[in-house]
Design an enzyme around this catalytic site. Structure first.
Site, PDB file in Angstrom:
ATOM      1  N   SER A  25      59.303  56.843  61.881  1.00 14.42           N
ATOM      2  CA  SER A  25      60.103  57.318  63.001  1.00 14.42           C
ATOM      3  C   SER A  25      61.550  56.915  62.787  1.00 14.42           C
ATOM      4  O   SER A  25      61.900  56.302  61.789  1.00 14.42           O
ATOM      5  CB  SER A  25      59.626  56.719  64.324  1.00 14.42           C
ATOM      6  OG  SER A  25      59.732  55.310  64.272  1.00 14.42           O
ATOM      7  N   TYR A  58      60.723  61.743  63.541  1.00 12.69           N
ATOM      8  CA  TYR A  58      60.750  61.947  64.991  1.00 12.69           C
ATOM      9  C   TYR A  58      61.459  60.763  65.634  1.00 12.69           C
ATOM     10  O   TYR A  58      61.545  59.679  65.062  1.00 12.69           O
ATOM     11  CB  TYR A  58      59.339  62.128  65.563  1.00 12.69           C
ATOM     12  CG  TYR A  58      58.409  60.970  65.299  1.00 12.69           C
ATOM     13  CD1 TYR A  58      58.273  59.935  66.221  1.00 12.69           C
ATOM     14  CD2 TYR A  58      57.678  60.899  64.116  1.00 12.69           C
ATOM     15  CE1 TYR A  58      57.420  58.865  65.971  1.00 12.69           C
ATOM     16  CE2 TYR A  58      56.830  59.839  63.858  1.00 12.69           C
ATOM     17  CZ  TYR A  58      56.704  58.825  64.791  1.00 12.69           C
ATOM     18  OH  TYR A  58      55.872  57.767  64.534  1.00 12.69           O
TER      19      TYR A  58
END
Length: 126
Positions: A25, A58
């Site tokens: 992430s 993300y």
């Protein structure tokens, strides 16, 4: 017809952490997520100004006010602390939505200080 358009951008943010042994992430200061409209777990593209790497991951929320940009997991091979990056989120817009669409862009100064925001990129001239 639909078009994929720039939704939000953090321009010239500095990587503050690169953590290989963390679930993948990119942790982003929560204030910047709120201001830009990037949602937690939303797909983002990261463009590394310093080494030319481009990758997809993300967004996750970092502590509000932390000025944190932490590239985590395998992506930590693509950015190191101090690298300047552009973080973009894109979205699909209908023809009707395109008429009023304006991206939210945050421009960063050294030290991850928010310089200014904008809804348009100036016309490039020769």
């Amino acid at each position: 017809m639909h078009a994929i358009m720039l939704k939000a951008k953090l321009h010239r943010a500095e990587v503050t952490h690169a953590v290989l042994d963390y679930e993948g992430s990119c942790a982003i200061d929560g204030d910047w997520l709120d201001l830009s409209g990037i949602r937690e777990y939303e797909q983002i593209q990261i463009y590394n100004i310093d080494n030319g790497e481009r990758f997809t991951t993300y967004a996750i929320r970092a502590e509000n006010g932390s000025k944190m940009i932490s590239v985590n997991g395998a992506a930590a091979h693509k950015a190191k602390v101090g690298d300047r990056v552009i973080i973009c989120a894109y979205a699909h817009y209908s023809e009707a939505e395109l008429a009023s669409h304006k991206p939210r862009m945050l421009y960063m100064a050294p030290g991850n200080q928010l310089s200014h925001t904008s809804e348009a990129i100036p016309i490039q001239v020769a």
